[in-house]
Every structure is written in structure tokens, then in C-alpha cells.
Design an enzyme around this catalytic site. Sequence first.
Site, mmCIF file in Angstrom:
data_model
loop_
_atom_site.group_PDB
_atom_site.id
_atom_site.type_symbol
_atom_site.label_atom_id
_atom_site.label_comp_id
_atom_site.label_asym_id
_atom_site.label_seq_id
_atom_site.Cartn_x
_atom_site.Cartn_y
_atom_site.Cartn_z
ATOM 1 N N HIS A 1 -13.834 38.129 -57.948
ATOM 2 C CA HIS A 1 -14.028 36.885 -58.788
ATOM 3 C C HIS A 1 -14.539 37.353 -60.062
ATOM 4 O O HIS A 1 -15.594 38.041 -60.136
ATOM 5 C CB HIS A 1 -14.939 36.005 -57.920
ATOM 6 C CG HIS A 1 -15.398 34.859 -58.750
ATOM 7 N ND1 HIS A 1 -14.751 33.920 -59.827
ATOM 8 C CD2 HIS A 1 -16.753 34.371 -58.923
ATOM 9 C CE1 HIS A 1 -15.529 33.141 -60.208
ATOM 10 N NE2 HIS A 1 -16.795 33.192 -59.788
ATOM 11 N N CYS B 1 -16.579 28.811 -56.610
ATOM 12 C CA CYS B 1 -15.767 29.913 -57.294
ATOM 13 C C CYS B 1 -14.977 30.463 -55.926
ATOM 14 O O CYS B 1 -14.107 31.501 -55.963
ATOM 15 C CB CYS B 1 -16.811 30.635 -57.883
ATOM 16 S SG CYS B 1 -17.362 29.837 -59.465
ATOM 17 N N ASN C 1 -15.844 32.809 -66.795
ATOM 18 C CA ASN C 1 -15.710 32.743 -65.439
ATOM 19 C C ASN C 1 -15.110 31.288 -65.130
ATOM 20 O O ASN C 1 -15.426 30.132 -65.459
ATOM 21 C CB ASN C 1 -16.988 32.439 -64.679
ATOM 22 C CG ASN C 1 -17.202 32.066 -63.206
ATOM 23 O OD1 ASN C 1 -16.209 31.756 -62.837
ATOM 24 N ND2 ASN C 1 -18.344 32.284 -62.683
#
Length: 320
Positions: free
Chosen positions: A247, A111, A277
Site C-alpha cells: 500500500h 486502505c 495515497n
Amino acid sequence: MTAKIIGIGAYAPEHIVTNRDLMEFLDTDDAWIRERTGICERRISTQEGTSALAAEAARRAVKDAGIRPEEIEIIIVATSSADRSFPSAATDVQGAIGADNAVAFDITAACSGFIYGLHIMQGFIQSGIYKTGLIIGAETLSKVLDWTDRSSCILFGDGAGAAVVQAAETGVIKTLVGSDGRKGDVLYCQARSLKNCITGGKPELGFMQMDGQEVFKFAVKKVPEIVTQILEETNTPGEEVQHYVLHQANTRILESASRRLKVPMEKIPVNIDRYGNTSAASIPILLEEMKRDGRLKPGDKLVMAGFGAGLTWGAALLTW
Ligand code: UT7
């Protein structure tokens, strides 16, 4: 000279999967997912692989930048869910968009991938090696999720975001990145095993495994830490920053960062409710949305920060 984002594009597959859709095959609950994560729905790809999503986001970013694909000298795709082990998703994108003069390769930092990509690009641009580049975060994590594991599969979605960067007087002020390989088992996906006709048995592929609470604890500490670090090292007062683009992993992680940094939630944009996500794609997807709806204005200062498997983390401070 520094790297400046001159074009941004995003693309997510059309198919929407709501929390209620998940309840049809999983022992979960819409209210639990909303309260514990902030997610209402996510996009799941039924046809397009990671490279196709990446290529479409790239086309949109190139159009937004107003350049020709042939001007791109380097393409970096950050992904943990490439369609093939090789060649790279980046060379797929190069072929698909006609960026015939580019060098193209993938990076894996989970990520944190988009920030890692920007960090690498910044090095190339500052050193004068390249002037125009394309960074893409693209994922189809849906194919590596264990759809029987309610503690992980509800979190993720598919999508891609891309940024064209060019050498300019203003833009990236600083990037910082870090890794802690001792914590690799907290969040991982096993690739092909060593089983074959020599060692015996059939090749196996793994699914994502996640210790959610460990990742959560790491994120709520690390995100404020790196945001504070990048502001301190550049002598930038937090009030000068208009947007903290973090994020999108869990709304509770964003709210915790807001409390710890004493930054109001109005400065921390959120779109996890609609995308889940999307790993390396989450920050550029959010940037594209902010630019499109007029929230991002030339001259705005923004901090981006991400974290993920590895463990990895990264932050960037830039002038839009
Ligand atoms: O980009 C990085 C990727 N990863 C992350 O960011 C993950 C970070 N971690 C998290 O976001 C959270 O830890 C989760 C959302 C994964 C889990 O939330 P939590 O508040 O840490 O829940 P928990 O694991 O402590 O579980 C609490 C309860 C458990 O039930 P019992 O044992 O208390 O009866 C779980 O079985 O919630 C249950 N549970 C669920 N219930 C309904 C776990 N997942 C679900 C679910 N639906 N999907």
C-alpha cells in the site's frame, strides 16, 4: 480452484495538484512533503465521484480480461468515500457497465479494502459459489479531507483500480486479514451526527482526523509482520517473490519495510510520487501500471500488503 486475476484496470481523474499548488493555500513546503512522504503530486477529482472513477477502472479491467460484463457474477467495491450512503457504489458500477447478472455490494476496510475484497472473493471462488468476479478499490477522499490540516491533507489523492478474477488452477495462494477495533480513533472520518429536529441542531458531517505518527508506527511494524507471516505459512522463500506490492502511504514506510524484510527497493514498486495515497485504490492502480509497462509477467510471484483505518491490515500471496 483459486481466484486468479485475469484483467486489471485503473483510472485517476485528470486534474493534477502538485505540492507547490498546495503551498498557495497551506503552510507547507514542497521539500518537506517530498522528504517526509515521497509525494510530488496527486490527482484530485473535480467532476467525477467515486462511482464514476470505479466504473471507468472496471470497464478497463473487463476489457483487459477479455470477458463480457454479463459474465461477472459478483462485484465488490472497497471504498471509504462512496458518493452516497446508499445504494452502494458497487450497484452504481453494475448499472454503469451492464454487469446485469452480478450481485453487487461495498465493503469498508479503508486502505486495506482491496486485499479484504480479494480475501472475500477468494472464499466465494474456493467454495464454488461464483466463478467470475470484479473487485474495485475506489476513492475520492479529497471530499473528506480537512484542507486546512497540513498533516493529513497533503497525503491523499483520488483514483480507482479494478481487477477481474476468475476461478483457475493457479492464482491466489493465500490471503490473510486482520482488524483491531480498539484503535479506531487513530484514523477516522465522522459520518452524519445524530442531530436532527428531534434531538436538536443541524446534521453535521465530519472530516478525516489522523494521528499520523501512530499510524506510521503501526504500519512499519505490521507490514513486515504480515509479509513474513504469509511467506512462512505458505513455506515460500522470500527470494522466490519477484514483487512486493505494498500500500502506497509513505515512501518512508516502504523503505522501512525494505530494511526490515531485507528486500531490495527494486522489488518494492513505488508510484506514490504521482498519486499520493489513494487508499483502497493504491494497490490495484500500482498493479495496472506494472502490468502495462511489462514488469508483471505470467508466473511471477507477488505479495501484496496493506494497512489502514480500523485499524485493518491484509496480505495476499499469488502467482500472476
Ligand atoms: O493509509 C494510511 C494513512 N495514513 C498514513 O499512512 C499516515 C502515516 N504517517 C505519516 O506518513 C507521517 O506521520 C506524516 C507524513 C503524516 C507526518 O510525518 P512526520 O515525520 O511523522 O511528521 P510529524 O507529525 O512528526 O511533524 C514534524 C513537523 C511538525 O513541526 P514541529 O512541531 O516539529 O515544528 C509538523 O507541524 O513537521 C510539521 N509538519 C509539516 N510541515 C510542513 C507536519 N505536516 C507538515 C506539512 N508541511 N505538510
